[in-house]
Design a protein around this motif. Structure first.
Motif, PDB file in Angstrom:
ATOM      1  N   GLY A 182     -18.978  81.677 -16.591  1.00 37.40           N
ATOM      2  CA  GLY A 182     -17.738  81.630 -17.357  1.00 37.40           C
ATOM      3  C   GLY A 182     -17.324  80.202 -17.667  1.00 37.40           C
ATOM      4  N   PHE A 183     -17.531  79.320 -16.690  1.00 36.48           N
ATOM      5  CA  PHE A 183     -17.199  77.906 -16.896  1.00 36.48           C
ATOM      6  C   PHE A 183     -18.075  77.312 -18.005  1.00 36.48           C
ATOM      7  N   ILE A 184     -19.374  77.630 -17.982  1.00 33.50           N
ATOM      8  CA  ILE A 184     -20.300  77.118 -18.996  1.00 33.50           C
ATOM      9  C   ILE A 184     -19.952  77.684 -20.370  1.00 33.50           C
ATOM     10  N   MET A 185     -19.585  78.965 -20.408  1.00 33.23           N
ATOM     11  CA  MET A 185     -19.214  79.572 -21.689  1.00 33.23           C
ATOM     12  C   MET A 185     -17.952  78.911 -22.262  1.00 33.23           C
ATOM     13  N   THR A 186     -17.035  78.559 -21.370  1.00 31.67           N
ATOM     14  CA  THR A 186     -15.820  77.865 -21.808  1.00 31.67           C
ATOM     15  C   THR A 186     -16.163  76.519 -22.428  1.00 31.67           C
ATOM     16  N   GLU A 187     -17.059  75.785 -21.768  1.00 33.48           N
ATOM     17  CA  GLU A 187     -17.488  74.490 -22.284  1.00 33.48           C
ATOM     18  C   GLU A 187     -18.250  74.651 -23.597  1.00 33.48           C
ATOM     19  N   GLY A 188     -19.125  75.674 -23.658  1.00 33.91           N
ATOM     20  CA  GLY A 188     -19.892  75.917 -24.880  1.00 33.91           C
ATOM     21  C   GLY A 188     -19.008  76.286 -26.051  1.00 33.91           C
ATOM     22  N   GLU A 189     -17.945  77.060 -25.767  1.00 33.30           N
ATOM     23  CA  GLU A 189     -17.017  77.443 -26.835  1.00 33.30           C
ATOM     24  C   GLU A 189     -16.276  76.222 -27.374  1.00 33.30           C
ATOM     25  N   LYS A 190     -15.883  75.321 -26.472  1.00 38.85           N
ATOM     26  CA  LYS A 190     -15.214  74.091 -26.904  1.00 38.85           C
ATOM     27  C   LYS A 190     -16.123  73.266 -27.818  1.00 38.85           C
ATOM     28  N   ILE A 191     -17.380  73.136 -27.395  1.00 38.78           N
ATOM     29  CA  ILE A 191     -18.319  72.300 -28.154  1.00 38.78           C
ATOM     30  C   ILE A 191     -18.628  72.910 -29.516  1.00 38.78           C
ATOM     31  N   SER A 192     -18.969  74.208 -29.530  1.00 44.49           N
ATOM     32  CA  SER A 192     -19.324  74.856 -30.799  1.00 44.49           C
ATOM     33  C   SER A 192     -18.142  74.870 -31.760  1.00 44.49           C
ATOM     34  N   SER A 193     -16.923  75.096 -31.237  1.00 41.15           N
ATOM     35  CA  SER A 193     -15.730  75.103 -32.094  1.00 41.15           C
ATOM     36  C   SER A 193     -15.456  73.719 -32.650  1.00 41.15           C
ATOM     37  N   LYS A 194     -15.654  72.696 -31.817  1.00 39.85           N
ATOM     38  CA  LYS A 194     -15.424  71.325 -32.268  1.00 39.85           C
ATOM     39  C   LYS A 194     -16.403  70.951 -33.376  1.00 39.85           C
ATOM     40  N   ILE A 195     -17.674  71.329 -33.209  1.00 38.57           N
ATOM     41  CA  ILE A 195     -18.688  71.031 -34.228  1.00 38.57           C
ATOM     42  C   ILE A 195     -18.377  71.779 -35.522  1.00 38.57           C
ATOM     43  N   TYR A 196     -18.037  73.061 -35.395  1.00 44.31           N
ATOM     44  CA  TYR A 196     -17.715  73.855 -36.593  1.00 44.31           C
ATOM     45  C   TYR A 196     -16.509  73.265 -37.329  1.00 44.31           C
ATOM     46  N   ASN A 197     -15.478  72.943 -36.575  1.00 47.13           N
ATOM     47  CA  ASN A 197     -14.260  72.401 -37.201  1.00 47.13           C
ATOM     48  C   ASN A 197     -14.527  71.059 -37.878  1.00 47.13           C
ATOM     49  N   LYS A 198     -15.432  70.267 -37.301  1.00 45.07           N
ATOM     50  CA  LYS A 198     -15.787  68.988 -37.901  1.00 45.07           C
ATOM     51  C   LYS A 198     -16.461  69.198 -39.258  1.00 45.07           C
ATOM     52  N   HIS A 199     -17.429  70.109 -39.300  1.00 42.07           N
ATOM     53  CA  HIS A 199     -18.122  70.399 -40.560  1.00 42.07           C
ATOM     54  C   HIS A 199     -17.171  71.064 -41.566  1.00 42.07           C
ATOM     55  N   LEU A 200     -16.314  71.944 -41.064  1.00 41.92           N
ATOM     56  CA  LEU A 200     -15.365  72.620 -41.950  1.00 41.92           C
ATOM     57  C   LEU A 200     -14.393  71.620 -42.561  1.00 41.92           C
ATOM     58  N   GLU A 201     -13.934  70.668 -41.761  1.00 39.67           N
ATOM     59  CA  GLU A 201     -13.011  69.658 -42.261  1.00 39.67           C
ATOM     60  C   GLU A 201     -13.663  68.827 -43.375  1.00 39.67           C
ATOM     61  N   THR A 202     -14.936  68.503 -43.203  1.00 39.92           N
ATOM     62  CA  THR A 202     -15.664  67.763 -44.238  1.00 39.92           C
ATOM     63  C   THR A 202     -15.770  68.584 -45.515  1.00 39.92           C
ATOM     64  N   LEU A 203     -16.069  69.883 -45.352  1.00 38.94           N
ATOM     65  CA  LEU A 203     -16.173  70.768 -46.519  1.00 38.94           C
ATOM     66  C   LEU A 203     -14.832  70.919 -47.213  1.00 38.94           C
ATOM     67  N   LEU A 204     -13.765  71.082 -46.439  1.00 40.45           N
ATOM     68  CA  LEU A 204     -12.435  71.253 -47.019  1.00 40.45           C
ATOM     69  C   LEU A 204     -11.980  69.997 -47.752  1.00 40.45           C
ATOM     70  N   GLN A 205     -12.434  68.829 -47.283  1.00 41.32           N
ATOM     71  CA  GLN A 205     -12.107  67.585 -47.984  1.00 41.32           C
ATOM     72  C   GLN A 205     -12.746  67.560 -49.371  1.00 41.32           C
ATOM     73  N   VAL A 206     -13.947  68.109 -49.477  1.00 39.95           N
ATOM     74  CA  VAL A 206     -14.610  68.198 -50.788  1.00 39.95           C
ATOM     75  C   VAL A 206     -13.834  69.139 -51.696  1.00 39.95           C
ATOM     76  N   TYR A 207     -13.470  70.306 -51.155  1.00 39.27           N
ATOM     77  CA  TYR A 207     -12.696  71.268 -51.941  1.00 39.27           C
ATOM     78  C   TYR A 207     -11.327  70.699 -52.327  1.00 39.27           C
ATOM     79  N   ALA A 208     -10.747  69.927 -51.416  1.00 35.78           N
ATOM     80  CA  ALA A 208      -9.445  69.316 -51.704  1.00 35.78           C
ATOM     81  C   ALA A 208      -9.551  68.342 -52.875  1.00 35.78           C
ATOM     82  N   LYS A 209     -10.657  67.593 -52.927  1.00 38.12           N
ATOM     83  CA  LYS A 209     -10.870  66.675 -54.042  1.00 38.12           C
ATOM     84  C   LYS A 209     -11.044  67.442 -55.354  1.00 38.12           C
TER      85      LYS A 209
END
Length: 482
Positions: A330-357
């Motif tokens: 459970g501890f590892i899954m918690t850490e994995g969820e944090k990492i995967s969400s952070k990576i996804y949000n980073k890529h999503l933010e980059t994509l949204l910046q393109v759409y915003a432009k």
């Protein structure tokens, strides 16, 4: 200031307009379209919200009725987030038919919205659905141009213009009188439409309205009124500056085509070309690559997560994860969820910046095209614009992350590290814990956020108003009778 001459000119224009049988036919046709658009919007609103409510309820019941099981399995079982339409979406469909209204939420993975109306419709949807906003923003301006193309040009052609001016009528009085005449005919369609719109809006909310929705409704009505009066002004100015009615009609049709057809599609294509966005396949592939670089939480031999395990063993001074005072997986899954969400949000933010432009480029053209400004404002007030879709995605992602981490927390707290033998009971917890995850409810953006996002559109409309006043004053001083 007396408006006697202007009102007299307006009455004369209105009476002359209705001597033309074609005006009755076109007005009747647009009136029928408005009625159809009202019925269509009502039906779409009820169907979508009833469907959303039904499946949101079923999804919640399925979640709560899951039997006793491992929390990690529940996290992968997942949940659904549904978006309900707002009452103003009855009149402005916006991008809603092309956006999904449901998202499947699961651990370690972010999904986009699905089940859009376009996905279940035939190719006719590509041409756009008939909504009240579409009729007001596209067809009614065309009617205004048809009414006003000969407002002044016809007077010049038959010689009555010189007679009017010689009798003491000023150009300013003439232009305002023609403007009031065209506007009065337009209001014969607009006012009944607004009355029906308000009644439908009240009925949909069971006559219980909020201040936020009321302000949105008032602005929706007010901006469309300004928009239509803008086209009335354009019709008068073009007619007054044209030597013949034919030239005025051709000019006005050209302006209508540029404003409502050519510029909106051209600016969207140009914006997408200048600020190119990655494909969905490339977007998902880039996320997967970054996650794999960071580590795989489901692989016990992964270097990154093995380092976490070793550090935990040192801190708690034990030689195996089975001896840890909490569930290691459970501890590892918690850490994995944090990492995967952070990576996804980073890529999503980059994509949204393109759409915003891309969207900023389109919004900027509202300074040369009032239709784009009106369309953006109309969709924003109805919560059927792109920003509303992203807002729904963000709310659903926040709910998904909290749901996954809640299941991980339950696993850490209640699931043993010691794997059961074949004869032992499986590692599960009581199903009552599922109720600790609340139900998802989408909250539309408030009026302040809407106005903030559409500040460019609002400024462009204000600029157009001042520009038209200026053009009327210039025209009144420089126009000639011949």
């Amino acid at each position: 200031m007396s408006l006697y001459n202007e009102i007299l000119i307006a009455k004369h224009f209105r009476n002359s307009v209705f001597k033309n049988s074609a005006v009755f036919i076109i007005t009747l046709f647009i009136g029928v379209l408005l009625l159809y658009a009202t019925f269509s919007g009502w039906e779409n609103y009820n169907n979508q919200n009833q469907t959303s409510e039904k499946y949101q309820h079923e999804s919640r019941e399925d979640w709560l009725n899951n039997p006793d099981k491992n929390p990690h399995r529940m996290a992968h079982y997942g949940n659904f987030a549904f978006r309900k339409s707002t009452s103003l979406s009855v009149f402005e469909f916006g991008m809603e038919p092309f956006f999904g209204n449901a998202i499947f939420l699961e651990a370690h993975k972010q999904n986009s919205a699905n089940f859009s109306e376009a996905g279940f419709s035939n190719s006719m949807l590509r041409f756009g659905e008939i909504s009240i906003a579409m009729v007001l923003q596209i067809l009614l301006p065309l009617l205004i141009f048809f009414l006003g193309f000969n407002a002044v040009a016809a007077e010049r052609e038959n010689g009555t213009l010189k007679l009017l001016l010689s009798q003491g009528i000023s150009w300013k009085e003439l232009l305002l009188g023609k403007f009031f005449g065209i506007a009065s005919v337009t209001m014969l369609l607009y006012i009944p439409t607004i009355i029906v719109l308000i009644l439908v809006w009240l009925f949909l909310q069971n006559f219980t309205i909020s201040l936020d929705e009321t302000i949105k409704m008032i602005l929706f009505i007010g901006f469309h009124l300004i928009y239509l009066l803008f086209f009335c002004t354009i019709a008068v100015l073009i007619s007054a500056s044209s030597k013949t009615s034919k030239k005025a009609l051709i000019s006005l049709i050209g302006i209508w085509l540029i404003f409502t057809i050519i510029l909106p599609r051209g600016t969207q294509a140009l914006g997408a070309y200048i600020y190119e966005a990655p494909s969905k396949i490339q977007f998902n592939s880039d996320i997967e690559k970054d996650i794999l670089k960071q580590g795989d939480s489901h692989n016990p031999n992964d270097v990154y997560y093995k380092a976490i395990k070793d550090s935990l063993l040192r801190v708690y001074k034990v030689d195996s994860v089975q001896k840890l005072p909490f569930n290691y997986s459970g501890f590892i899954m918690t850490e994995g969820e944090k990492i995967s969400s952070k990576i996804y949000n980073k890529h999503l933010e980059t994509l949204l910046q393109v759409y915003a432009k891309q969207n900023s480029f389109s919004r900027a053209t509202s300074f040369v095209n009032p239709y784009i400004a009106m369309k953006n404002l109309s969709m924003a007030l109805s919560n059927t614009d792109y920003d509303s879709y992203i807002d729904f995605q963000n709310q659903a992602e926040k709910y998904r992350y909290e749901m996954a981490q809640k299941m991980n927390a339950l696993q850490i707290k209640y699931i043993s590290n010691i794997k059961p033998k074949d004869t032992d009971k499986p590692l599960i917890i009581n199903k009552n814990h599922w109720a600790e995850v609340g139900e998802f409810h989408y909250q539309p953006k408030g009026i302040l956020e809407v106005l903030k996002n559409e500040i460019v559109s609002i400024f462009s409309i204000i600029l157009w108003i001042f520009l038209l006043f200026l053009l009327i004053r210039i025209a009144a001083k420089n126009l000639k009778a011949i």
